[in-house]
Design a protein around this motif. Structure first.
Motif, PDB file in Angstrom:
ATOM      1  N   ARG A  28       0.847  -1.189   0.000  1.00 16.59           N
ATOM      2  CA  ARG A  28       0.000   0.000   0.000  1.00 16.59           C
ATOM      3  C   ARG A  28       0.885   1.242   0.000  1.00 16.59           C
ATOM      4  NH1 ARG A  28      -5.184   0.995   0.826  1.00 16.59           N
ATOM      5  NH2 ARG A  28      -5.735  -0.876   1.980  1.00 16.59           N
ATOM      6  N   CYS A  29       0.544   2.163  -0.910  1.00 16.14           N
ATOM      7  CA  CYS A  29       1.305   3.406  -1.056  1.00 16.14           C
ATOM      8  C   CYS A  29       1.039   4.317   0.143  1.00 16.14           C
ATOM      9  CB  CYS A  29       0.890   4.096  -2.351  1.00 16.14           C
ATOM     10  SG  CYS A  29       1.745   5.647  -2.662  1.00 16.14           S
ATOM     11  N   ARG A  30       2.124   4.865   0.723  1.00 12.80           N
ATOM     12  CA  ARG A  30       1.955   5.794   1.850  1.00 12.80           C
ATOM     13  C   ARG A  30       1.538   7.175   1.370  1.00 12.80           C
ATOM     14  NH1 ARG A  30       6.949   3.519   4.295  1.00 12.80           N
ATOM     15  NH2 ARG A  30       6.322   2.152   5.991  1.00 12.80           N
ATOM     16  N   ARG A  31       1.746   7.447   0.074  1.00 18.92           N
ATOM     17  CA  ARG A  31       1.428   8.779  -0.433  1.00 18.92           C
ATOM     18  C   ARG A  31      -0.032   8.878  -0.905  1.00 18.92           C
ATOM     19  NH1 ARG A  31       5.805  11.277  -4.366  1.00 18.92           N
ATOM     20  NH2 ARG A  31       7.052  10.716  -2.561  1.00 18.92           N
ATOM     21  N   CYS A  32      -0.485   7.880  -1.739  1.00 15.62           N
ATOM     22  CA  CYS A  32      -1.843   8.004  -2.307  1.00 15.62           C
ATOM     23  C   CYS A  32      -2.775   6.887  -1.835  1.00 15.62           C
ATOM     24  CB  CYS A  32      -1.775   8.032  -3.837  1.00 15.62           C
ATOM     25  SG  CYS A  32      -1.452   6.412  -4.579  1.00 15.62           S
ATOM     26  N   SER A  33      -2.253   5.979  -1.018  1.00 18.35           N
ATOM     27  CA  SER A  33      -2.973   4.839  -0.415  1.00 18.35           C
ATOM     28  C   SER A  33      -3.488   3.803  -1.424  1.00 18.35           C
ATOM     29  CB  SER A  33      -4.070   5.297   0.556  1.00 18.35           C
ATOM     30  OG  SER A  33      -5.162   5.815  -0.130  1.00 18.35           O
ATOM     31  N   GLU A  42       7.619   0.559  -7.210  1.00 21.51           N
ATOM     32  CA  GLU A  42       6.942   1.851  -7.122  1.00 21.51           C
ATOM     33  C   GLU A  42       5.432   1.660  -7.204  1.00 21.51           C
ATOM     34  OE1 GLU A  42       8.822   1.375 -10.016  1.00 21.51           O
ATOM     35  OE2 GLU A  42      10.765   2.018  -9.186  1.00 21.51           O
ATOM     36  N   CYS A  43       4.700   2.596  -6.612  1.00 18.85           N
ATOM     37  CA  CYS A  43       3.242   2.617  -6.695  1.00 18.85           C
ATOM     38  C   CYS A  43       2.828   2.739  -8.164  1.00 18.85           C
ATOM     39  CB  CYS A  43       2.714   3.801  -5.891  1.00 18.85           C
ATOM     40  SG  CYS A  43       0.946   4.088  -6.111  1.00 18.85           S
ATOM     41  N   PRO A  44       1.980   1.829  -8.657  1.00 17.53           N
ATOM     42  CA  PRO A  44       1.569   1.914 -10.061  1.00 17.53           C
ATOM     43  C   PRO A  44       0.672   3.124 -10.325  1.00 17.53           C
ATOM     44  CG  PRO A  44       0.432   0.102  -8.946  1.00 17.53           C
ATOM     45  CD  PRO A  44       1.445   0.653  -7.974  1.00 17.53           C
ATOM     46  N   GLU A  45       0.171   3.756  -9.288  1.00 23.57           N
ATOM     47  CA  GLU A  45      -0.734   4.899  -9.443  1.00 23.57           C
ATOM     48  C   GLU A  45       0.023   6.234  -9.485  1.00 23.57           C
ATOM     49  OE1 GLU A  45      -3.789   3.955  -9.892  1.00 23.57           O
ATOM     50  OE2 GLU A  45      -4.639   5.977 -10.148  1.00 23.57           O
ATOM     51  N   CYS A  46       0.915   6.443  -8.509  1.00 20.89           N
ATOM     52  CA  CYS A  46       1.586   7.752  -8.419  1.00 20.89           C
ATOM     53  C   CYS A  46       3.102   7.636  -8.537  1.00 20.89           C
ATOM     54  CB  CYS A  46       1.209   8.454  -7.123  1.00 20.89           C
ATOM     55  SG  CYS A  46       2.030   7.794  -5.658  1.00 20.89           S
ATOM     56  N   LEU A  47       3.611   6.415  -8.695  1.00 20.52           N
ATOM     57  CA  LEU A  47       5.036   6.137  -8.902  1.00 20.52           C
ATOM     58  C   LEU A  47       5.919   6.427  -7.693  1.00 20.52           C
ATOM     59  CD1 LEU A  47       5.500   7.265 -12.627  1.00 20.52           C
ATOM     60  CD2 LEU A  47       4.937   5.015 -11.733  1.00 20.52           C
TER      61      LEU A  47
HETATM   62 ZN   LIG Z   1       0.787   6.044  -4.771  1.00 21.83          ZN
END
Ligand SMILES: [Zn+2]
Length: 132
Positions: A28-33, A42-47
């Motif tokens: 789970r991304c800490r930046r965009c969840s 890397e987060c596939p949503e916000c990298l």
């Molecule tokens: Zn993210």
């Protein structure tokens, strides 16, 4: 005949270790969840590369599936026919898996709820699911 097995990398090793301990985890991304599987840097949503492993509830639903009647690898011949199913976890990540009781009730269907069943396969523990 031995089955083709996962090949953990330093990135995915925590996923396989958690399954051995009885837990399905996802990132789970800490930046965009945003939440995802399989493991990636890397987060596939916000990298962002700022994420953490999170324990899944083990509940999800069927998105799609196929039933194999032909083995494309010798080791799977004894398991025919078997299903390969796309499950979406309640938390969002999707994974390709097997349903262990595909004949239960009305069988495989889109949106049918499923529940985690961790099964041992040689030295690994695999995340499979059961119709509920
Ligand atoms: Zn993210």
């Amino acid at each position: 005949m031995s089955y083709p097995l996962p090949e953990p990398t330093p990135l995915s090793k925590p996923y396989w270790d958690a399954l051995k301990q009885g837990h399905l985890t996802f990132q789970r991304c800490r930046r965009c969840s945003h939440a995802w599987l399989p493991a990636r840097a890397e987060c596939p949503e916000c990298l962002a590369d700022d994420w953490e492993w999170t324990k899944a509830s083990g509940r999800g639903r069927i998105v799609s599936w196929v039933v194999y009647h032909h083995a494309y690898h010798e080791a799977f011949k004894a398991r025919l026919p078997y299903n390969v199913t796309l499950v979406e976890l309640d938390e969002g990540p999707r994974l390709i898996t097997n349903i262990v009781n595909p004949d239960q009730g009305n069988g495989l269907a889109v949106e049918r709820p499923v529940e985690l069943r961790i099964e041992a396969e040689q030295d690994f523990s695999l995340a499979r699911f059961a119709l509920i």
